[in-house]
Design a protein around this motif. Structure first.
Motif, PDB file in Angstrom:
ATOM      1  N   ALA A 120       0.613  -1.345  -0.175  1.00 12.06           N
ATOM      2  CA  ALA A 120       0.043   0.008   0.180  1.00 12.06           C
ATOM      3  C   ALA A 120       0.908   1.302  -0.135  1.00 12.06           C
ATOM      4  CB  ALA A 120      -0.956  -0.145   1.270  1.00 12.06           C
ATOM      5  N   ARG A 183      -3.745   4.710   1.958  1.00  8.84           N
ATOM      6  CA  ARG A 183      -4.091   5.442   0.714  1.00  8.84           C
ATOM      7  C   ARG A 183      -3.714   7.101   0.736  1.00  8.84           C
ATOM      8  NH1 ARG A 183      -8.280   1.511   0.129  1.00  8.84           N
ATOM      9  NH2 ARG A 183      -8.006   0.301  -1.693  1.00  8.84           N
ATOM     10  N   LYS A 196     -11.460   5.791  -0.811  1.00 12.54           N
ATOM     11  CA  LYS A 196     -10.800   4.740  -1.502  1.00 12.54           C
ATOM     12  C   LYS A 196     -10.931   4.907  -2.851  1.00 12.54           C
ATOM     13  CE  LYS A 196     -12.135   1.198   2.237  1.00 12.54           C
ATOM     14  NZ  LYS A 196     -12.713   0.031   2.602  1.00 12.54           N
ATOM     15  N   GLN A 202     -10.166  12.862  -2.511  1.00 16.36           N
ATOM     16  CA  GLN A 202      -9.079  13.115  -1.586  1.00 16.36           C
ATOM     17  C   GLN A 202      -9.800  14.114  -0.445  1.00 16.36           C
ATOM     18  OE1 GLN A 202      -5.179  14.804  -3.058  1.00 16.36           O
ATOM     19  NE2 GLN A 202      -5.713  16.723  -1.862  1.00 16.36           N
ATOM     20  N   PRO A 208      -2.591  12.021  -1.118  1.00 17.54           N
ATOM     21  CA  PRO A 208      -1.862  10.608  -1.489  1.00 17.54           C
ATOM     22  C   PRO A 208      -0.602  10.453  -0.666  1.00 17.54           C
ATOM     23  CG  PRO A 208      -2.963  11.450  -3.450  1.00 17.54           C
ATOM     24  CD  PRO A 208      -2.728  12.409  -2.516  1.00 17.54           C
ATOM     25  N   HIS A 226      -2.572  -2.182  -4.314  1.00 17.27           N
ATOM     26  CA  HIS A 226      -3.596  -1.648  -3.578  1.00 17.27           C
ATOM     27  C   HIS A 226      -4.711  -0.751  -4.021  1.00 17.27           C
ATOM     28  CE1 HIS A 226      -5.392  -1.284   0.421  1.00 17.27           C
ATOM     29  NE2 HIS A 226      -5.264  -0.184   0.628  1.00 17.27           N
ATOM     30  N   TRP A 227      -4.268   0.306  -4.719  1.00 14.49           N
ATOM     31  CA  TRP A 227      -4.983   1.376  -5.389  1.00 14.49           C
ATOM     32  C   TRP A 227      -5.679   1.413  -6.466  1.00 14.49           C
ATOM     33  CZ3 TRP A 227      -3.664   6.538  -2.832  1.00 14.49           C
ATOM     34  CH2 TRP A 227      -4.783   7.620  -3.271  1.00 14.49           C
ATOM     35  N   ALA A 241       2.678   2.901  -9.469  1.00 15.54           N
ATOM     36  CA  ALA A 241       1.333   2.200  -9.078  1.00 15.54           C
ATOM     37  C   ALA A 241       1.068   1.062 -10.268  1.00 15.54           C
ATOM     38  CB  ALA A 241       0.187   3.234  -8.845  1.00 15.54           C
TER      39      ALA A 241
END
Length: 273
Positions: A120, A183, A196, A202, A208, A226-227, A241
């Motif tokens: 993460a 996150r 999420k 945000q 982030p 994870h994201w 990512a």
């Protein structure tokens, strides 16, 4: 020889095999897996069986779904209705597979390649050295006789921020949440768990985790999963990512570390709900 980092597989075994064919994965290549190997997708057992069979060429950082499955297997908690790893728990070689998975780290770094991988994120106040020390604290307990008790205490959003004064399971839970669930956080590392979605979701006062001028990001390029809502896009040149939402009907992605080339295959269907 090449090293490929692959995002969250989540039991999407068929797509994993397609991706390995796409990159022409060979016996001299290495895989880095960003965690969440299991759950939501249809073939957690096949995924772990395969990865175990090539374990000498596989490096894993544990994700929240992996830890959840280990917690269920240990008897510390009950499974959720949405869990899809029941066949893995009942497999003849389950004990062997779970022991292997439980022995995997939360954080890895290859100084020669210049990359660090985590499921993460890493809080901005931790240097790479401190991050590895904190990861080792959890890994040591996870692999000890205290592992089952850790699983019972692992769940929860508090404490939401790191302090060197934290002790016991509060300390371990906070470290685990940084590495496997984070996150958004603020500049002091306070985590926010309700948002999420995309960067547009945000929360006020939070960014982030990779948008802060974190110490680790000054020392190493960082890969994370994870994201899925990011769709493989982060806002820093040295952050990658690689969860591109295969289980949600999107893509499974591999990053070749030596030249940062990306490879993707499409999901066969949407498995998650």
């Amino acid at each position: 020889m090449a090293t490929y980092a692959i995002g969250d597989i989540q039991g999407c075994y068929d797509e994993l095999q397609s991706l390995l064919e796409t990159i022409a994965f060979s016996e001299t290549d290495q895989l880095w897996l960003a965690g969440d190997l299991v759950n939501r997708g249809p073939k957690s057992l096949e995924t772990i069986r395969f990865l175990y069979s090539i374990r000498d060429r596989v490096t894993v950082t544990l994700g929240n779904h992996d830890l959840h499955m280990l917690a269920v297997y240990s008897g510390a908690i009950r499974p959720k209705r949405s869990d899809t790893f029941h066949d893995l728990l009942k497999a003849p070689e389950a004990k062997q597979l779970m022991k292997w998975l439980r022995g995997q780290p939360l954080l890895i770094t290859d100084k020669q390649l210049g990359f660090t991988m985590v499921h993460a994120g890493i809080p901005p106040q931790w240097s790479l050295e401190k991050a590895h020390k904190r990861a080792k604290e959890v890994e040591t307990v996870l692999q000890s006789t205290l592992g089952s008790e850790f699983f019972k205490r692992m769940y929860g959003n508090q404490p939401a921020c790191w302090s060197g004064k934290l002790e016991g399971f509060d300390r371990l839970r906070t470290i685990t949440n940084y590495f496997t669930r984070m996150r958004f956080c603020d500049s002091k590392g306070r985590m926010e768990f309700s948002a999420k979605g995309t960067l547009a979701s945000q929360p006020t006062g939070f960014l982030p985790w990779f948008s802060h001028e974190g110490k680790t990001l000054q020392e190493s390029r960082v890969i994370f999963g994870h994201w899925a809502a990011l769709e493989g896009r982060a806002d820093r040149h040295n952050v990658f990512a690689i969860d591109t939402g295969c289980v949600w009907g999107n893509k499974l992605t591999a990053l070749r570390l030596e030249d940062q080339q990306l490879f993707t295959v499409n999901s066969k269907m949407r498995y998650g709900n």
